[in-house]
Design an enzyme around this catalytic site. Structure first.
Site, mmCIF file in Angstrom:
data_model
loop_
_atom_site.group_PDB
_atom_site.id
_atom_site.type_symbol
_atom_site.label_atom_id
_atom_site.label_comp_id
_atom_site.label_asym_id
_atom_site.label_seq_id
_atom_site.Cartn_x
_atom_site.Cartn_y
_atom_site.Cartn_z
ATOM 1 N N ARG A 106 -4.227 3.378 4.984
ATOM 2 C CA ARG A 106 -3.546 4.155 3.961
ATOM 3 C C ARG A 106 -4.043 3.730 2.575
ATOM 4 O O ARG A 106 -4.606 2.643 2.399
ATOM 5 C CB ARG A 106 -2.038 3.962 4.054
ATOM 6 C CG ARG A 106 -1.581 2.549 3.820
ATOM 7 C CD ARG A 106 -0.098 2.299 4.196
ATOM 8 N NE ARG A 106 0.790 3.328 3.768
ATOM 9 C CZ ARG A 106 1.281 4.268 4.606
ATOM 10 N NH1 ARG A 106 0.990 4.242 5.899
ATOM 11 N NH2 ARG A 106 2.067 5.214 4.139
ATOM 12 N N ALA A 108 -11.556 2.083 5.043
ATOM 13 C CA ALA A 108 -10.629 1.290 4.228
ATOM 14 C C ALA A 108 -9.811 2.180 3.282
ATOM 15 O O ALA A 108 -9.987 3.400 3.251
ATOM 16 C CB ALA A 108 -11.415 0.246 3.453
ATOM 17 N N HIS A 109 -8.943 1.556 2.516
ATOM 18 C CA HIS A 109 -8.022 2.319 1.663
ATOM 19 C C HIS A 109 -8.747 3.057 0.553
ATOM 20 O O HIS A 109 -9.726 2.599 0.018
ATOM 21 C CB HIS A 109 -6.903 1.442 1.097
ATOM 22 C CG HIS A 109 -7.318 0.210 0.377
ATOM 23 N ND1 HIS A 109 -6.411 -0.633 -0.212
ATOM 24 C CD2 HIS A 109 -8.530 -0.352 0.160
ATOM 25 C CE1 HIS A 109 -7.047 -1.638 -0.753
ATOM 26 N NE2 HIS A 109 -8.326 -1.492 -0.554
ATOM 27 N N ASN A 110 -8.221 4.263 0.272
ATOM 28 C CA ASN A 110 -8.686 5.101 -0.838
ATOM 29 C C ASN A 110 -10.067 5.701 -0.615
ATOM 30 O O ASN A 110 -10.620 6.315 -1.527
ATOM 31 C CB ASN A 110 -8.692 4.331 -2.156
ATOM 32 C CG ASN A 110 -7.391 3.607 -2.396
ATOM 33 O OD1 ASN A 110 -6.331 4.172 -2.213
ATOM 34 N ND2 ASN A 110 -7.466 2.345 -2.757
ATOM 35 N N GLN A 127 0.858 -1.180 0.000
ATOM 36 C CA GLN A 127 0.000 0.000 0.000
ATOM 37 C C GLN A 127 0.893 1.229 0.000
ATOM 38 O O GLN A 127 1.492 1.581 1.015
ATOM 39 C CB GLN A 127 -0.938 -0.050 1.202
ATOM 40 C CG GLN A 127 -1.784 -1.339 1.240
ATOM 41 C CD GLN A 127 -2.861 -1.388 0.173
ATOM 42 O OE1 GLN A 127 -3.727 -0.521 0.137
ATOM 43 N NE2 GLN A 127 -2.805 -2.382 -0.710
#
Lengths: 340, 340, 340
Positions: free
Chosen positions: A218, A239-241, A198
């Site tokens: 991240r 969660a990511h993004n 990530q």
């Protein structure tokens, strides 16, 4: 340590008018039913109005055009609940801790800690990170490399920021919360899951508050982004993004899956679960427990689920839900028979 | 710190063919829309194919038999998403930390830390525990007594392992996660709950990754067992005596109650809740939010719950759900009338 | 470290009769199927009765009036499960840690730590706090100012208590759990959310156990209150001003929103979500996953939600749920036609 304010002092602080004894003083805040003469109280909802008849509160905050039936020392404002919020900080008893870096803290030589910042016992600050003016890291906080903690932030005990996390100013993060852990990204193969490292970071705006035991991952490639003025409760999973617009409020136990974008000024009750790769418009409000599996393009109020019932009644209904499509077919058959 | 790779180097790393300028180099990964000439990108889904017309990416990973309409520096592989996963590690910027034991760490004299392992600031390693070759314990990690951390594991800041926890090799655990806390076992009596001391441990296989703020309880008598290659996201609760088969993937906010056995290669969306003492077969897939109250003996895809709606429509339907069995009776009455 | 007990010793400890070889000894507990001659086992449910035919257990705990068909060394009790619970502590292998304060701990000069208490590595104890006789703070525990930890409490690694938190006696708190973080209180304004500083504390009774990664917020004005004998599992969220009555059991992943009062001796399955400002009576039991949006004034068993199904069947039914009120109208139309 007792804090004392007079009626006049509190009204001046709020920029508000008052009626009654300017010199009467209070040492705390209490609700109308429990308040004593040394307490400030407030009326924020009609449903508590009857308590005004009997309250012992030394001072009461009331809506400007409200006429009490008794003589009360009172402060008159547009929004008593907001006035209470603004006054609450005056009575907040958190022990002040000295500026500077506790000798047990481990600070990388390449990190920069402002002279007006505070780094508590057993904190760790990684390489090239910055802790800006007036920020406080309580005990056991771990900051990875290449982080930026803005001005006047407060990170409670045992908060963890991984590397590459940026906080704006006036950010509060509660204990055991983790910002910047790896997103849940893996490529499937016959031999098993292959980790997708990530590479993004996390960017958090100004005036954000994040509760305890919350996770913010991240980004896989770009950053996960939390906008200015967002408030997030305990036990939340982001969660990511994910991108969250300004001023959105997220209650406890919410989870937002990867790459979903949430608009500004949304509210989510507890246990809202939002699928990945969705777009949620501004001013969308979800009831607690709503499971969101599609994008929402119109502002409004949304929900899912069923209502609580005694377990016997519920079980019969839940069994019928499992046959629902078949029963609808039987309604259709009846309608056809009816028409023929 | 910039990492640079040429087209030829990346293709060689993947064991793949390439077309274009062998010496063009990239310093990062970006998606097709945002990539610049110094970025690597990849096409993993038809829905992004149109970005190939305009992408500025210096190198693109494409499916072997895909024919771009433009000249692109490209790497040709069977599975571009997997190739991206394998390359992601090359661009991962985590600051490397020195081997050895930080002076602030507290290591029991009976513990054994391999010379190639790293134990960070303020870590604690308990009696008779082993930290094997190449493993890293970042700041504030606490390892109880009689633990075994295998080779090349990575435990992020503030992870806690209780006593008697065994990790295989290449295990990653994210911050604030707890492995080995007591299972929720109590015997009811008229005088209250009597604690059942949890005598088992936790056994975690190889190549397991566990997210942040997750809890995995120790077994009551035998161990809680997490199989090889299992991936677990943030905010997950795994109760005592649970067994999870190889390669199963568990998304955020899932909870699995005590003594349930999950098969191999299952997937669970976020907020899946599984009752205790159940058996879930291999290759079972649960939609996010599914509440599982019975064993599942057949591979397949399962779900429960209702879909999100605007709150007014939803409320009417939810009220009707609460009367559903009665309405089914009325359908039956209509059918009888219809037949007579 | 092996613990050995004879049949006579164990029966005496329980105050129970036994039959068989008084001097046979065991070194652990196992279930009937796995037990060897050096294990104690127990029969707590009819469904395992057939294992008595073949068990190798050296000693078995049986219900008083139960007549085994084989000669078994046995202890005879009213409640074998409770007897197992009471014996479990004898075989609990937690490494004992020395009394006293580890040199790496940071204790405010105004705090008081009893001489029989234990404060582990890297713990922090704030101003004016008290750690009473026999209590143990394992590594990395952070205690804020003005806290009181009663007698014989056990706080596992990395637990955080904010300022103004009171624990009774015999309280166990598992790792990464946070008690006293700020409640989620904000006043809305056009310019954004204004924080309501949380002036209350948290008061936790005697004999309470709290799992790992759980959050319990401090009160806005008055204290959040957890009654005597309450047991709380992992990943639980308890918001500000919640009151929980004596003996209530709360399973993993439950969330209780602000200012809700829960009665005594309630039980909640996992993922129960309870709205704010509700009153739940004594002896109320919620199935796992129940979403509670109204007060419950009668003891009983309650539930909500739908049952797990294969995804194709479920989706058809879920779509029909979304049209349910309209289909009910069509049933009514049919009924009217039928009557006319």
């Amino acid at each position: 340590m007792t804090t004392t304010y007079t009626l006049k002092q509190l009204a001046d602080y709020l920029g508000a008018h008052f009626e009654g004894d300017a010199e009467i003083s209070v040492t705390g805040i209490a609700n109308l039913a429990k308040a004593t003469v040394s307490d400030l109280s407030f009326l924020s909802s009609k449903q508590y109005e009857h308590f005004l008849e009997t309250t012992q509160a030394g001072i009461v905050i009331l809506q400007k055009d409200f006429e009490p039936t008794r003589a009360l020392n009172r402060i008159l404002v547009d929004d008593p609940y907001l006035a209470y919020a603004r006054i609450s900080v005056l009575f907040c008893q958190r022990i002040s801790v000295p500026q500077g870096i506790h000798p047990s803290a481990v600070i990388d030589p390449s990190a920069r800690v402002a002279s007006t910042a505070m780094v508590g016992p057993n904190c760790v600050v990684g390489a090239h990170s910055v802790i800006d003016d007036g920020s406080e890291l309580l005990a056991g906080v771990v900051i990875g490399a290449h982080c930026h903690v803005g001005k006047n932030c407060l990170l409670h005990a045992n908060v963890v920021l991984y590397h590459g996390v940026t906080l704006g100013n006036q950010v509060i993060i509660h204990s055991s919360t983790v910002v910047g852990s790896d997103g849940f990204g893996f490529a499937p193969t016959r031999a098993g899951w292959v980790k997708i490292h990530q590479l993004g970071g996390v960017s958090i705006g100004n005036n954000v508050e994040i509760g305890s035991c919350t996770s913010i991952d991240r980004g896989a490639i770009d950053d996960t982004i939390i906008g200015d003025g967002v408030i997030i409760d305990n036990q939340v999973h982001i969660a990511h993004n994910v991108k969250i617009g300004k001023g959105t409020a997220i209650a406890g136990c919410v989870g937002i899956a990867g790459s979903t974008t949430i608009g500004a000024n949304c509210t989510m009750g507890g246990f809202v679960a939002i699928n990945g790769h969705l777009e949620i418009a501004d001013n969308v409000h979800f009831n607690g427990g709503t499971i969101v599996t599609k994008s929402i393009s119109e502002a409004g109020h949304y929900s899912s689920g069923t209502l609580v019932q005694d377990v016997k009644t519920w079980r019969r209904n839940a069994v019928r839900f499992g046959q629902l499509d078949q029963w609808i077919d039987r309604i259709k058959t009846l309608e056809q028979a009816d028409r023929s």
